[in-house]
Design a protein around this motif. Structure first.
Motif, PDB file in Angstrom:
ATOM      1  N   ARG A  61     -87.010   9.898   2.450  1.00 49.31           N
ATOM      2  CA  ARG A  61     -85.871  10.809   2.598  1.00 49.31           C
ATOM      3  C   ARG A  61     -85.968  11.887   1.540  1.00 49.31           C
ATOM      4  O   ARG A  61     -86.191  11.612   0.370  1.00 49.31           O
ATOM      5  CB  ARG A  61     -84.563  10.052   2.435  1.00 49.31           C
ATOM      6  N   ARG A  62     -85.818  13.121   1.979  1.00 53.16           N
ATOM      7  CA  ARG A  62     -85.845  14.247   1.054  1.00 53.16           C
ATOM      8  C   ARG A  62     -84.490  14.931   1.125  1.00 53.16           C
ATOM      9  O   ARG A  62     -84.027  15.287   2.195  1.00 53.16           O
ATOM     10  CB  ARG A  62     -86.949  15.226   1.442  1.00 53.16           C
ATOM     11  N   SER A  63     -83.866  15.104  -0.023  1.00 48.66           N
ATOM     12  CA  SER A  63     -82.550  15.725  -0.098  1.00 48.66           C
ATOM     13  C   SER A  63     -82.600  16.893  -1.061  1.00 48.66           C
ATOM     14  O   SER A  63     -83.403  16.901  -1.995  1.00 48.66           O
ATOM     15  CB  SER A  63     -81.508  14.721  -0.598  1.00 48.66           C
TER      16      SER A  63
ATOM     17  N   ASP B 139     -82.405  16.596   4.103  1.00 47.84           N
ATOM     18  CA  ASP B 139     -80.962  16.403   4.174  1.00 47.84           C
ATOM     19  C   ASP B 139     -80.388  17.343   3.123  1.00 47.84           C
ATOM     20  O   ASP B 139     -80.939  17.462   2.030  1.00 47.84           O
ATOM     21  CB  ASP B 139     -80.582  14.959   3.857  1.00 47.84           C
TER      22      ASP B 139
ATOM     23  N   ARG C  76     -80.818  16.854  11.039  1.00 50.14           N
ATOM     24  CA  ARG C  76     -80.670  16.435   9.642  1.00 50.14           C
ATOM     25  C   ARG C  76     -79.197  16.288   9.306  1.00 50.14           C
ATOM     26  O   ARG C  76     -78.336  16.869   9.937  1.00 50.14           O
ATOM     27  CB  ARG C  76     -81.289  17.458   8.681  1.00 50.14           C
TER      28      ARG C  76
END
Length: 79
Positions: free
Chosen positions: A20-22, A46, A69
């Motif tokens: 997960r990349r935020s 996200d 997303r």
């Protein structure tokens, strides 16, 4: 742990799972900030955005969701 790219989703090569990349974008409800939110959502991030306009934030969250997303808005009073 090595992270490689498989399409647009980062994958942890040691376990084969998506990572997960935020990202946090300030000034997300207008201009360059809004464009940045949409670009990052389209790239698989996200997004958490800050901005003054709650109405514009709702539209932006819906647009990010349309790109698959999650997005959240924190109004000007965030601390």
């Amino acid at each position: 742990m090595r992270v490689g790219e498989r399409g647009r989703v980062a994958v942890d090569s040691s376990v084969g799972r998506p990572v997960r990349r935020s990202v946090l974008v300030t000034g997300a409800t207008g201009g360059i900030g809004a464009a940045t939110v949409l670009r990052l959502a389209g790239a698989g991030f996200d997004v958490i955005g800050t901005g003054r306009s709650q109405e514009k934030a709702g539209d932006l969250i819906a647009a990010a969701a349309a790109r698959g997303r999650s997005a959240a808005h924190c109004g000007g009073g965030c601390r």
